[in-house]
Design an enzyme around this catalytic site. Structure first.
Site, PDB file in Angstrom:
ATOM      1  CE1 TYR A  82      42.159  49.033  33.296  1.00 42.52           C
ATOM      2  CE2 TYR A  82      40.110  49.223  34.663  1.00 42.52           C
ATOM      3  CZ  TYR A  82      40.931  49.695  33.664  1.00 42.52           C
ATOM      4  OH  TYR A  82      40.398  50.660  32.743  1.00 42.52           O
ATOM      5  CB  THR A 107      39.288  54.050  34.660  1.00 50.57           C
ATOM      6  OG1 THR A 107      38.068  53.406  35.261  1.00 50.57           O
ATOM      7  CG2 THR A 107      40.389  53.485  35.339  1.00 50.57           C
ATOM      8  CG  ASP A 108      34.396  55.206  36.780  1.00 55.28           C
ATOM      9  OD1 ASP A 108      34.957  54.212  36.641  1.00 55.28           O
ATOM     10  OD2 ASP A 108      32.970  55.186  36.753  1.00 55.28           O
ATOM     11  CD  GLU A 109      36.847  49.680  36.426  1.00 55.07           C
ATOM     12  OE1 GLU A 109      37.427  48.523  37.076  1.00 55.07           O
ATOM     13  OE2 GLU A 109      36.003  49.524  35.481  1.00 55.07           O
ATOM     14  CG  ASN A 120      31.656  50.762  33.055  1.00 57.59           C
ATOM     15  OD1 ASN A 120      32.051  51.285  34.147  1.00 57.59           O
ATOM     16  ND2 ASN A 120      31.891  49.402  32.828  1.00 57.59           N
ATOM     17  CB  SER A 126      47.745  48.648  36.959  1.00 57.17           C
ATOM     18  OG  SER A 126      46.501  48.714  35.912  1.00 57.17           O
ATOM     19  CE  LYS A 127      43.705  53.414  33.132  1.00 64.82           C
ATOM     20  NZ  LYS A 127      44.637  53.713  31.578  1.00 64.82           N
TER      21      LYS A 127
HETATM   22  P1  NAD Z   1      40.922  48.325  24.759  1.00 67.76           P
HETATM   23  O1  NAD Z   1      41.353  47.060  25.464  1.00 67.76           O
HETATM   24  O2  NAD Z   1      39.859  48.111  23.721  1.00 67.76           O
HETATM   25  O3  NAD Z   1      42.359  48.932  23.896  1.00 67.76           O
HETATM   26  C1  NAD Z   1      43.450  48.756  24.250  1.00 67.76           C
HETATM   27  C2  NAD Z   1      44.333  49.192  23.268  1.00 67.76           C
HETATM   28  O4  NAD Z   1      45.774  49.280  23.723  1.00 67.76           O
HETATM   29  C3  NAD Z   1      44.707  47.968  22.361  1.00 67.76           C
HETATM   30  O5  NAD Z   1      44.654  48.320  20.933  1.00 67.76           O
HETATM   31  C4  NAD Z   1      45.886  47.276  22.583  1.00 67.76           C
HETATM   32  O6  NAD Z   1      46.513  46.529  21.426  1.00 67.76           O
HETATM   33  C5  NAD Z   1      46.768  48.504  23.013  1.00 67.76           C
HETATM   34  N1  NAD Z   1      47.788  48.147  23.739  1.00 67.76           N
HETATM   35  C6  NAD Z   1      47.783  47.401  24.920  1.00 67.76           C
HETATM   36  N2  NAD Z   1      48.920  47.263  25.611  1.00 67.76           N
HETATM   37  C7  NAD Z   1      49.776  48.247  24.559  1.00 67.76           C
HETATM   38  C8  NAD Z   1      51.118  48.363  24.693  1.00 67.76           C
HETATM   39  N3  NAD Z   1      51.957  47.942  25.788  1.00 67.76           N
HETATM   40  N4  NAD Z   1      51.713  49.279  23.973  1.00 67.76           N
HETATM   41  C9  NAD Z   1      50.871  49.635  22.766  1.00 67.76           C
HETATM   42  N5  NAD Z   1      49.708  49.443  22.717  1.00 67.76           N
HETATM   43  C10 NAD Z   1      49.055  48.733  23.754  1.00 67.76           C
HETATM   44  O7  NAD Z   1      40.661  49.577  25.669  1.00 67.76           O
HETATM   45  P2  NAD Z   1      39.797  50.648  25.821  1.00 67.76           P
HETATM   46  O8  NAD Z   1      38.423  49.958  26.373  1.00 67.76           O
HETATM   47  O9  NAD Z   1      39.470  51.233  24.516  1.00 67.76           O
HETATM   48  O10 NAD Z   1      40.253  51.506  26.990  1.00 67.76           O
HETATM   49  C11 NAD Z   1      41.087  52.685  26.396  1.00 67.76           C
HETATM   50  C12 NAD Z   1      41.559  53.422  27.583  1.00 67.76           C
HETATM   51  O11 NAD Z   1      40.695  53.951  28.368  1.00 67.76           O
HETATM   52  C13 NAD Z   1      42.438  52.661  28.657  1.00 67.76           C
HETATM   53  O12 NAD Z   1      43.509  53.152  29.193  1.00 67.76           O
HETATM   54  C14 NAD Z   1      41.438  52.256  29.758  1.00 67.76           C
HETATM   55  O13 NAD Z   1      42.020  52.099  31.168  1.00 67.76           O
HETATM   56  C15 NAD Z   1      40.683  53.607  29.831  1.00 67.76           C
HETATM   57  N6  NAD Z   1      39.295  53.527  30.007  1.00 67.76           N
HETATM   58  C16 NAD Z   1      38.248  52.773  29.574  1.00 67.76           C
HETATM   59  C17 NAD Z   1      36.919  52.776  29.898  1.00 67.76           C
HETATM   60  C18 NAD Z   1      35.912  51.762  29.311  1.00 67.76           C
HETATM   61  O14 NAD Z   1      34.711  51.701  29.584  1.00 67.76           O
HETATM   62  N7  NAD Z   1      36.311  50.903  28.191  1.00 67.76           N
HETATM   63  C19 NAD Z   1      36.470  53.578  30.859  1.00 67.76           C
HETATM   64  C20 NAD Z   1      37.308  54.632  31.306  1.00 67.76           C
HETATM   65  C21 NAD Z   1      38.774  54.550  31.115  1.00 67.76           C
HETATM   66  P1  TYD Z   2      32.725  45.229  32.092  1.00 65.44           P
HETATM   67  O1  TYD Z   2      32.478  45.366  30.800  1.00 65.44           O
HETATM   68  O2  TYD Z   2      34.114  44.085  32.258  1.00 65.44           O
HETATM   69  O3  TYD Z   2      33.389  46.437  32.882  1.00 65.44           O
HETATM   70  P2  TYD Z   2      34.109  46.929  34.268  1.00 65.44           P
HETATM   71  O4  TYD Z   2      34.269  45.665  34.999  1.00 65.44           O
HETATM   72  O5  TYD Z   2      35.135  47.764  33.821  1.00 65.44           O
HETATM   73  O6  TYD Z   2      32.764  47.747  34.789  1.00 65.44           O
HETATM   74  O7  TYD Z   2      31.731  44.852  33.269  1.00 65.44           O
HETATM   75  C1  TYD Z   2      30.736  45.632  33.339  1.00 65.44           C
HETATM   76  C2  TYD Z   2      29.641  45.006  34.341  1.00 65.44           C
HETATM   77  O8  TYD Z   2      29.139  43.974  33.848  1.00 65.44           O
HETATM   78  C3  TYD Z   2      30.579  44.663  35.608  1.00 65.44           C
HETATM   79  O9  TYD Z   2      29.834  44.926  36.917  1.00 65.44           O
HETATM   80  C4  TYD Z   2      30.701  42.946  35.817  1.00 65.44           C
HETATM   81  C5  TYD Z   2      29.380  42.774  34.625  1.00 65.44           C
HETATM   82  N1  TYD Z   2      29.608  41.623  33.653  1.00 65.44           N
HETATM   83  C6  TYD Z   2      28.836  40.501  33.816  1.00 65.44           C
HETATM   84  O10 TYD Z   2      27.816  40.567  34.712  1.00 65.44           O
HETATM   85  N2  TYD Z   2      29.051  39.726  32.958  1.00 65.44           N
HETATM   86  C7  TYD Z   2      29.913  39.547  32.057  1.00 65.44           C
HETATM   87  O11 TYD Z   2      30.124  38.566  31.251  1.00 65.44           O
HETATM   88  C8  TYD Z   2      30.824  40.555  31.849  1.00 65.44           C
HETATM   89  C9  TYD Z   2      31.926  40.876  30.928  1.00 65.44           C
HETATM   90  C10 TYD Z   2      30.645  41.781  32.991  1.00 65.44           C
END
Ligand code: NAD
Ligand code: TYD
Length: 338
Positions: A154, A126-128, A183, A157-158
């Site tokens: 979070y 992630t960019d975070e 995101n 850990s990433k």
């Molecule tokens: P999510 O929370 O929707 O899904 C996570 C999945 O991992 C779930 O199906 C969960 O059951 C599974 N999981 C969790 N712990 C596990 C374990 N110990 N063993 C096996 N499976 C396990 O997450 P997401 O939003 O789909 O993100 C997927 C990946 O992309 C993550 O690594 C996240 O850091 C990264 N990412 C997400 C975003 C975003 O905007 N959502 C952006 C950049 C990177």
């Molecule tokens: P989120 O979807 O949790 O992603 P991330 O924190 O990984 O960027 O949140 C996106 C943005 O929206 C973040 O700046 C936090 C804000 N946010 C709210 O303002 N209200 C909410 O209820 C949530 C879940 C997020």
């Protein structure tokens, strides 16, 4: 690439990636390993179960015995690791499971790759990991050279998992690639994240909780564009490299919330400003020049189109997210494994 392990495929991005790969690579054999935590939803994979090239295994990436047995049985060519605890707010409440899954789980997968000689380990990051950027410097963006500087348990850990993967590459020659994406939004996102939560609440006329003043900026990418980028990296990316993925789609949170309200024809009086998230990152912005230059990737979905498609998906699939709020999605999982 013939046999692929996708971890975390019952989650948001992993689920979209499963469909993307099955559709675009008809010869691929795909195994999904997922622990089905609160964020895992088998309803997301309903369509994939019909495909003979798809197999699901319930299991935890931190379970070394299970993971090693699976690698021995399946002889994977490539691993794409999506499995993670992914919600910043939860990491502030209870960091431990983030460290366990995101760091130690990644280590188990890397060890398995070393033992079984897997040709590629791709870490979805992630960019975070770069921390945040000031709001008044629109000229600044994250490049792959930006120092790691994390704000939440979070992102810490990433970042740890990324460093571990790069260290395995240097020390053991593990064939690692890493992508750091901004995101994502799109179908199947768990309704604790900003966009699906706002769609669900607005639909029911409930308050829309905006943290602080809603001025924090995120760089939104339609999930399918992310999936295409990962497919390109595992096909053509260079071992040991990090690739940033982002859409040049910066929006303040309040702007996103107002767009959702407007598309749904609701009233802005639903917006409720609430206490800010501790350590809240101000702005994320990705410079995707490297993946564009080296792999020819560019985002294809404009935010205005992507958000309309996303809202339409949530409106057409209300039972998918209603079943999360009423807990029924967990009984569906239980039925599958009884
Ligand atoms: P999510 O929370 O929707 O899904 C996570 C999945 O991992 C779930 O199906 C969960 O059951 C599974 N999981 C969790 N712990 C596990 C374990 N110990 N063993 C096996 N499976 C396990 O997450 P997401 O939003 O789909 O993100 C997927 C990946 O992309 C993550 O690594 C996240 O850091 C990264 N990412 C997400 C975003 C975003 O905007 N959502 C952006 C950049 C990177
Ligand atoms: P989120 O979807 O949790 O992603 P991330 O924190 O990984 O960027 O949140 C996106 C943005 O929206 C973040 O700046 C936090 C804000 N946010 C709210 O303002 N209200 C909410 O209820 C949530 C879940 C997020």
């Amino acid at each position: 690439m013939k046999k692929l392990l996708v971890t975390g495929g019952a989650g948001f991005i992993g689920g979209n990636f499963v469909y993307y790969m099955l559709e675009n690579y008809p010869d691929i054999q795909l195994v999904c390993l997922d622990a089905l935590t609160y964020a895992g939803n088998l309803e997301t994979l309903k369509g994939a179960f019909k495909n003979p090239n798809f197999k699901f295994v319930k299991g935890d990436i931190t379970d070394r015995k299970l993971v090693f047995e699976l690698f021995e049985e399946e002889d994977f060519d490539c691993i794409v690791n999506f499995a993670a605890e992914s919600h910043v707010d939860r990491s502030i409440e209870a960091p431990e499971v983030f460290l366990k899954t995101n760091i130690l789980g990644t280590q188990v997968l890397l060890d398995a790759c070393n033992k079984f000689g897997t040709e590629r380990f791709h870490q979805v990051s992630t960019d975070e990991v770069y921390g945040d950027l000031p709001l008044d410097r629109p000229d600044l963006m994250f490049t792959e050279e930006t120092p790691i500087h994390t704000s939440s348990p979070y992102s810490a850990s990433k970042a740890s998992a990324d460093l571990l993967a790069l260290a395995y590459n240097r020390t053991f020659g593990t064939p690692v690639t890493i992508s750091r994406c901004s995101n994502n939004y799109g179908p199947y996102q768990f309704p604790e994240k900003l966009i699906p939560l706002m769609i669900a609440n607005a639909t029911h006329g409930k308050p829309l909780p905006v943290y602080g003043e809603g001025l924090n900026v995120r760089d939104w990418l339609y999930v399918e564009d992310h999936c295409r980028a990962i497919a390109l990296i595992i096909e053509k990316g260079k071992i040991g490299e990090v690739y940033n993925i982002g859409g040049h789609n910066e929006k303040a949170n309040i702007e996103v919330v107002k767009t959702i309200i407007s598309v749904l024809g609701k009233d802005e009086s639903l917006i409720t400003y609430v206490k800010d998230r501790p350590g809240h990152d101000r702005r994320y912005a990705i410079d995707p020049a490297k993946i564009h230059a080296e792999l020819g990737w560019l985002p294809q979905t404009k935010f205005d189109d992507g958000i309309e498609r996303t809202i339409k998906w949530y409106m057409d699939n209300t039972s998918w997210w209603e079943n999360i709020f009423n807990g029924k999605y967990k009984s569906y999982t239980a039925e599958m494994f009884e």
